[in-house]
Design an enzyme around this catalytic site. Structure first.
Site, short mmCIF file in Angstrom:
data_model
loop_
_atom_site.label_atom_id
_atom_site.label_comp_id
_atom_site.label_asym_id
_atom_site.label_seq_id
_atom_site.Cartn_x
_atom_site.Cartn_y
_atom_site.Cartn_z
N THR A 37 51.04 45.93 35.68
CA THR A 37 51.73 47.10 36.21
C THR A 37 52.17 46.87 37.65
O THR A 37 53.09 47.53 38.13
CB THR A 37 50.81 48.33 36.17
OG1 THR A 37 49.53 47.94 36.68
CG2 THR A 37 50.64 48.87 34.76
N GLY A 123 41.19 29.20 38.35
CA GLY A 123 42.03 29.37 37.16
C GLY A 123 41.41 30.25 36.09
O GLY A 123 41.79 30.17 34.93
N ALA A 124 40.44 31.09 36.45
CA ALA A 124 39.79 31.95 35.44
C ALA A 124 40.32 33.38 35.50
O ALA A 124 39.79 34.26 34.85
CB ALA A 124 38.28 31.95 35.64
N SER A 127 41.33 35.49 40.65
CA SER A 127 42.06 35.40 41.92
C SER A 127 41.50 34.39 42.90
O SER A 127 41.40 34.67 44.09
CB SER A 127 42.12 36.77 42.60
OG SER A 127 42.95 37.60 41.88
N SER A 128 41.16 33.22 42.41
CA SER A 128 40.74 32.18 43.35
C SER A 128 41.89 31.85 44.31
O SER A 128 41.66 31.60 45.50
CB SER A 128 40.28 30.93 42.61
OG SER A 128 41.26 30.50 41.70
N ASP A 173 46.39 41.24 43.59
CA ASP A 173 45.28 40.33 43.89
C ASP A 173 45.02 40.26 45.39
O ASP A 173 43.90 40.43 45.86
CB ASP A 173 45.57 38.93 43.34
CG ASP A 173 45.80 38.94 41.85
OD1 ASP A 173 45.49 39.96 41.20
OD2 ASP A 173 46.28 37.92 41.32
C1 GLA Z 1 48.04 38.10 37.99
C2 GLA Z 1 48.98 38.42 39.16
C3 GLA Z 1 48.87 39.89 39.55
C4 GLA Z 1 49.03 40.81 38.34
C5 GLA Z 1 48.15 40.35 37.19
C6 GLA Z 1 48.40 41.13 35.92
O1 GLA Z 1 46.72 38.24 38.38
O2 GLA Z 1 48.66 37.60 40.26
O3 GLA Z 1 49.82 40.19 40.55
O4 GLA Z 1 50.37 40.89 37.95
O5 GLA Z 1 48.32 38.97 36.90
O6 GLA Z 1 48.03 42.46 36.06
#
Ligand code: GLA
Length: 386
Positions: A37, A123-124, A127-128, A173
Site C-alpha cells: 500500500t 534478504g528475509a 528490512s536489512s 521500511d
Molecule cells: C518492501 C518495500 C516497501 C513495501 C513492501 C510491501 O518491503 O521496501 O516499501 O512496498 O515491500 O508492502
C-alpha cells in the site's frame, strides 16, 4: 544480541587504535498489516524490531572511506571523489547511496572508517537494507553535523535505495526503521506522512516471525511489475475521476469505479490495495480497543488477499500461514514485506510459543523440505546513537 565491546575490538583490530570509535544502531522492521500500500499512497502499520544493524565508525583524517562488515566477506576502500560510482552489486552500495544523498544536502564528507554488523537475516523481508541505510544516515548526520531531522534522513535513505541501488521501494521500511518506538507500532499515511505511534498492547499474545528460508528470486522485477499494474489501474480510473493514487479511494468509492478497469488482473491488484487500506484502518481501531481477535482475523484476510488478488505469496509463505491457522492459540498470521519468500508474522498466545514452533516446523519441513527459522520479535526503538 550483538556484543558491542567485541565489535569495537574488531573495529580496532581492522583500523587501528587511533581514537575511540562511536557506535550507532538502526533496527529492522516487521509490518503488521498494510502490504503493498505504501507506494500507492495508502496506510501501513509496521513496527521497529530490537534486531538490526550496528555501525562502529570513526573519522580517519584521510580522503578515503573504508568499509567492512561482519556479515559479508567483501571489504573495500572508496576515495571521496569516487563515492558516486556503484561498486558492482555489493552491499556497500546502500551506505554509498546515502553518502551521495547527504553530500547533495551539503554534507562536508571526510574520510571515515566503518564496520557494520547486522543481527537481522539479510534478504528475509525484515528490512536489512533500510536498516543499513538508516544507520549510515543517522551516524553521518551526527558526525558531520548536517543537522537534518530524522524524517529527512528517512527520505534520503529511500532516495538512496530508489536512485542509487535501483530498487523502487516505497517509504514504509525507512520510516519504520527511523521513526519506530519501543513497544509501539507506526500507523503511517504514506501520502501525507502523517503518523501516529500506537501502543502495541498484545495482552497474552506475542508476535512470532517465521522465516521461510526460501531464496528470493525475481523479487525486484515482480515488485516493479506490481507497481506498474497499480499505475495502470489509476490510469483507467482517471478516465472518469482524477486521482493521483489508489490510496485516495475508499472501498465504497472503488466499487463505484471498478467497471472502468477492463483488465481482470489489474482489477484484482487494485482491489487488494483498496481493501488492504481499509483493513489497516480497522486493525488500528482493533488494537486501540484491545480487540486482538479481530486484529488477528484481519491479518489472515490480508494474507488471503496478497495470495489471491496481489499474487505475491508463493507455496512456502502460504504453507506457513495455512499450517499456523491449524495450531491452537494462533489468532493471526500473514506474510510480511514484499513477499515471494521472506517471513510471516503470527500473533500467538504466549503459552503456546513452544508448541507453535514445534508444530509449524514439523509441518513446514514435511511440505516444503525447507527448515524454517523463528524470531521472537520484540518491538524496539528507531535509529539511535549507542
Ligand atoms: C518492501 C518495500 C516497501 C513495501 C513492501 C510491501 O518491503 O521496501 O516499501 O512496498 O515491500 O508492502
Amino acid at each position: 544480541m550483538v556484543d558491542i565491546q567485541k565489535l569495537k575490538d574488531e573495529f580496532i583490530s581492522l583500523y587501528g587504535s587511533n581514537g575511540e570509535p562511536e557506535v550507532y544502531f538502526a533496527p529492522g522492521r516487521v509490518n503488521l498489516i498494510g502490504e503493498h500500500t505504501d507506494y500507492n499512497g495508502g496506510y501501513v502499520f509496521p513496527c521497529a524490531l530490537n534486531y538490526g544493524t550496528y555501525l562502529v565508525v570513526r573519522p580517519n583524517t584521510t580522503r578515503i572511506i573504508r568499509f567492512a562488515s561482519t556479515n559479508f566477506d567483501f571489504k573495500t576502500e572508496v576515495p571521496l571523489d569516487k563515492i558516486s560510482e556503484k561498486v558492482d552489486s555489493q552491499w556497500v552500495n546502500y551506505p554509498l547511496g546515502v553518502m551521495n544523498e547527504l553530500v547533495d544536502q551539503g554534507m562536508n564528507m571526510e574520510g571515515i572508517d566503518l564496520l557494520f554488523s547486522g543481527d537481522i537475516p539479510n534478504g528475509a523481508g525484515l528490512s536489512s537494507s533500510a536498516s543499513i541505510e538508516m544507520v549510515t544516515a543517522y551516524a553521518l548526520n551526527y558526525i558531520f553535523k548536517v543537522k537534518l531531522s530524522v524524517l529527512d534522513l528517512v527520505k534520503i535513505s529511500q532516495r538512496a535505495e530508489n536512485e542509487f541501488v535501483g530498487m523502487n521501494c516505497g517509504i514504509m521500511d525507512q520510516f519504520a526503521v527511523g521513526m519506530g518506538k519501543k513497544d509501539h507500532a507506526v500507523f503511517l499515511n504514506c501520502d501525507t506522512l502523517e503518523y501516529d505511534l500506537v501502543p502495541l498492547v498484545l495482552q497474552d499474545y506475542r508476535l512470532i516471525i517465521t522465516n521461510t528460508n526460501k531464496k528470493r528470486k525475481l523479487t525486484d522485477s515482480k515488485y516493479n511489475e506490481r507497481r506498474a499494474e497499480c499505475e495502470k489501474a489509476v490510469a483507467y480510473i482517471n478516465r472518469k475521476r482524477s486521482i493521483r493514487n489508489l490510496g485516495e479511494l475508499s472501498l465504497a468509492e472503488f466499487e463505484q469505479l471498478q467497471d472502468l478497469i477492463p483488465d481482470e488482473t489489474i482489477l484484482k491488484r487494485a482491489y487488494h490495495v483498496v481493501s488492504e487500506d481499509a483493513r489497516v484502518l480497522e486493525a488500528v481501531h482493533a488494537l486501540k480497543t484491545g480487540d486482538l481477535v479481530r486484529f488477528g482475523k484481519l491479518m489472515f484476510e490480508s494474507h488471503d488477499s496478497l495470495r489471491d488478488n496481489y499474487e505475491v505469496t508463493g507455496f512456502e509463505l502460504d504453507t506457513l500461514v495455512e499450517e499456523a491457522r491449524k495450531i491452537p492459540g494462533v489468532i493471526g498470521s500473514r506474510m510480511t514485506g514484499a513477499g515471494f519468500g521472506g517471513c510471516t508474522v503470527s500473533l500467538v498466545k504466549k503459552d503456546m510459543t513452544g508448541p507453535f514452533m514445534e508444530q509449524l516446523e514439523k509441518a513446514y519441513i514435511q511440505k516444503t523440505g525447507l527448515n524454517p527459522d523463528f524470531y521472537l520479535a520484540e518491538v524496539g526503538d528507531g535509529a539511535k546513537k549507542i
